[in-house]
Scaffold this active site. Structure first.
Site, PDB file in Angstrom:
ATOM      1  N   GLU A  70       0.818  -1.215   0.000  1.00 33.11           N
ATOM      2  CA  GLU A  70       0.000   0.000   0.000  1.00 33.11           C
ATOM      3  C   GLU A  70       0.850   1.263   0.000  1.00 33.11           C
ATOM      4  O   GLU A  70       0.628   2.183  -0.792  1.00 33.11           O
ATOM      5  CB  GLU A  70      -0.929   0.019   1.232  1.00 33.11           C
ATOM      6  CG  GLU A  70      -1.704   1.327   1.323  1.00 33.11           C
ATOM      7  CD  GLU A  70      -2.776   1.351   2.400  1.00 33.11           C
ATOM      8  OE1 GLU A  70      -2.752   0.495   3.293  1.00 33.11           O
ATOM      9  OE2 GLU A  70      -3.626   2.252   2.327  1.00 33.11           O
ATOM     10  N   ASP A  90      -0.757  -5.030   3.097  1.00 28.06           N
ATOM     11  CA  ASP A  90      -1.285  -3.830   3.755  1.00 28.06           C
ATOM     12  C   ASP A  90      -0.688  -3.821   5.163  1.00 28.06           C
ATOM     13  O   ASP A  90      -1.058  -4.636   6.005  1.00 28.06           O
ATOM     14  CB  ASP A  90      -2.818  -3.855   3.815  1.00 28.06           C
ATOM     15  CG  ASP A  90      -3.365  -2.502   4.271  1.00 28.06           C
ATOM     16  OD1 ASP A  90      -2.604  -1.726   4.875  1.00 28.06           O
ATOM     17  OD2 ASP A  90      -4.551  -2.238   4.021  1.00 28.06           O
ATOM     18  N   ILE A  92      -0.848  -1.737   7.713  1.00 30.12           N
ATOM     19  CA  ILE A  92      -1.862  -1.506   8.759  1.00 30.12           C
ATOM     20  C   ILE A  92      -3.190  -1.367   8.029  1.00 30.12           C
ATOM     21  O   ILE A  92      -3.462  -0.329   7.404  1.00 30.12           O
ATOM     22  CB  ILE A  92      -1.600  -0.225   9.579  1.00 30.12           C
ATOM     23  CG1 ILE A  92      -0.234  -0.275  10.265  1.00 30.12           C
ATOM     24  CG2 ILE A  92      -2.712  -0.043  10.618  1.00 30.12           C
ATOM     25  CD1 ILE A  92       0.051   0.941  11.168  1.00 30.12           C
ATOM     26  N   ASP A  93      -3.994  -2.392   8.080  1.00 30.77           N
ATOM     27  CA  ASP A  93      -5.340  -2.256   7.514  1.00 30.77           C
ATOM     28  C   ASP A  93      -6.241  -1.793   8.657  1.00 30.77           C
ATOM     29  O   ASP A  93      -6.407  -2.503   9.650  1.00 30.77           O
ATOM     30  CB  ASP A  93      -5.836  -3.566   6.913  1.00 30.77           C
ATOM     31  CG  ASP A  93      -7.134  -3.325   6.151  1.00 30.77           C
ATOM     32  OD1 ASP A  93      -7.194  -2.353   5.382  1.00 30.77           O
ATOM     33  OD2 ASP A  93      -8.094  -4.087   6.353  1.00 30.77           O
ATOM     34  N   THR A  95      -6.007   1.929   9.239  1.00 27.15           N
ATOM     35  CA  THR A  95      -5.147   3.028   9.706  1.00 27.15           C
ATOM     36  C   THR A  95      -5.953   4.048  10.510  1.00 27.15           C
ATOM     37  O   THR A  95      -5.472   4.574  11.525  1.00 27.15           O
ATOM     38  CB  THR A  95      -4.448   3.706   8.510  1.00 27.15           C
ATOM     39  OG1 THR A  95      -3.675   2.719   7.845  1.00 27.15           O
ATOM     40  CG2 THR A  95      -3.540   4.836   8.947  1.00 27.15           C
ATOM     41  N   ASP A 220      -6.041  -4.417   0.527  1.00 29.11           N
ATOM     42  CA  ASP A 220      -7.022  -4.549   1.617  1.00 29.11           C
ATOM     43  C   ASP A 220      -7.664  -5.936   1.618  1.00 29.11           C
ATOM     44  O   ASP A 220      -8.112  -6.406   2.664  1.00 29.11           O
ATOM     45  CB  ASP A 220      -8.164  -3.528   1.455  1.00 29.11           C
ATOM     46  CG  ASP A 220      -7.695  -2.082   1.505  1.00 29.11           C
ATOM     47  OD1 ASP A 220      -6.931  -1.742   2.418  1.00 29.11           O
ATOM     48  OD2 ASP A 220      -8.119  -1.283   0.632  1.00 29.11           O
TER      49      ASP A 220
HETATM   50  C1  IPD Z   1      -8.918   0.882   4.540  1.00 31.59           C
HETATM   51  C2  IPD Z   1      -9.739   0.032   5.454  1.00 31.59           C
HETATM   52  C3  IPD Z   1     -11.167   0.531   5.483  1.00 31.59           C
HETATM   53  C4  IPD Z   1     -11.781   0.562   4.108  1.00 31.59           C
HETATM   54  C5  IPD Z   1     -10.917   1.347   3.148  1.00 31.59           C
HETATM   55  C6  IPD Z   1      -9.498   0.811   3.159  1.00 31.59           C
HETATM   56  P1  IPD Z   1      -6.336   1.211   5.190  1.00 31.59           P
HETATM   57  O1  IPD Z   1      -7.588   0.410   4.486  1.00 31.59           O
HETATM   58  O2  IPD Z   1      -9.719  -1.320   5.047  1.00 31.59           O
HETATM   59  O3  IPD Z   1     -11.962  -0.320   6.266  1.00 31.59           O
HETATM   60  O4  IPD Z   1     -13.013   1.187   4.160  1.00 31.59           O
HETATM   61  O5  IPD Z   1     -11.496   1.235   1.861  1.00 31.59           O
HETATM   62  O6  IPD Z   1      -8.716   1.555   2.265  1.00 31.59           O
HETATM   63  O7  IPD Z   1      -6.226   2.512   4.466  1.00 31.59           O
HETATM   64  O8  IPD Z   1      -6.662   1.387   6.607  1.00 31.59           O
HETATM   65  O9  IPD Z   1      -5.199   0.315   4.904  1.00 31.59           O
END
Ligand code: IPD
Length: 280
Positions: A70, A90, A92-93, A95, A220
């Site tokens: 990412e 990813d 930190i999924d 963030t 993600d």
């Molecule tokens: C996000 C999370 C969030 C989702 C977003 C993602 P990130 O990833 O998974 O739940 O709604 O579409 O981009 O930015 O925290 O790695």
């Protein structure tokens, strides 16, 4: 081949645990927040540090493998999934959860060959839950097998979704249109964990019947997609077609009946694919 895939799985689990320690430590420190594509698309130095930690560690063991990460993509690297062995990361999924100390945050690591996800590891590091899947070998949480729910009646279901970081008025309208349609079916409830990867693990665990989102990225959902499939679930595009991990949209459900019902209620909006060049 089986031994090689297992060594990938072992390495993914081990590096996800190390990454989880870094994330837990960072939660105690000040978190300097920066933004990416919009004022609510957040990133921290920990996201970048954890991605580097994972990539360095994998490169030492598997020097010929490729990466889609990412933060590397945010820094300008291309996001192209080839047939080569590829780690889809990813760091930190969730963030936004991390920034607010909302207690659901995951490290998500998928591994693909020939564009097919072979290994999925999602470490929900604040809960210390390690979700793992190997293609054809089932899905597990901390070693316990996972199974999707057997619910076929959408009216008795819990559906999870997210609003992502797109605040374009048309996108927001479409997200609310989908939500209104689904709530009015009615369903038992709508939830959102704040991380796509954990939402998918909840489907794999059988406590959420389906998750859908328009706006997510391949990092993600790569790992979570295998967890859902290996727990007996299905993946579908929001228009009912074949799922495409780079298309920015997905339904991950316990079965086709629930997924096909959602297709009729979701109002998608257009987004550039993950693998499109910025000019397109
Ligand atoms: C996000 C999370 C969030 C989702 C977003 C993602 P990130 O990833 O998974 O739940 O709604 O579409 O981009 O930015 O925290 O790695």
């Amino acid at each position: 081949m089986a031994g090689f895939i297992q060594s990938v799985m072992d390495h993914a689990v081990s590096v996800a645990r190390k990454a989880g320690e870094v994330v837990r430590d960072a939660l105690r420190d000040d978190r300097k927040v920066m933004t990416k594509s919009s004022a609510v698309d957040l990133v921290t130095q920990t996201d970048e540090k954890v991605e580097q930690l994972i990539i360095q560690s994998v490169m030492e063991k598997f020097p010929k493998h490729r990466f889609i990460g990412e933060e590397s993509v945010a820094a300008g690297e291309s996001c192209v999934l080839t047939d080569e062995p590829t780690w889809i990361i990813d760091p930190i999924d969730g963030t936004t959860n991390f920034v607010h100390a909302f207690p659901l945050v995951a490290i998500s690591i998928g591994f693909s060959i020939n564009k097919q996800v072979e290994v999925g590891v999602v470490y929900s590091c604040l809960e210390d839950k390690m979700f793992t899947a190997r293609r054809g070998k089932g899905a597990f949480c901390n070693g316990q097998p996972l199974q999707v729910s057997d619910q076929t009646d959408i009216h008795h279901s819990i559906i999870s979704t997210e609003f992502g970081s797109n605040r374009d008025p048309e996108a927001v309208d479409k997200m609310f249109c989908s939500l209104r349609n689904i709530l009015s079916l009615p369903v038992h409830g709508v939830r959102g964990a704040g991380t796509a990867a954990i939402n998918m693990c909840l489907v794999a665990s059988g406590c959420v019947d389906a998750y859908y989102e328009v706006g997510i990225h391949v990092w993600d959902i790569a790992a979570g997609s295998l967890l859902v499939l290996e727990a007996g679930g299905v993946l579908m595009d929001v228009d009912g077609g074949e799922p495409d991990l780079l298309s920015r949209r997905i339904i991950a459900a316990n079965n086709r009946t629930i997924a096909e019902t959602l297709v009729k209620e979701i109002a998608p909006f257009r987004l550039p694919r993950d693998d499109s060049s910025p000019e397109k």
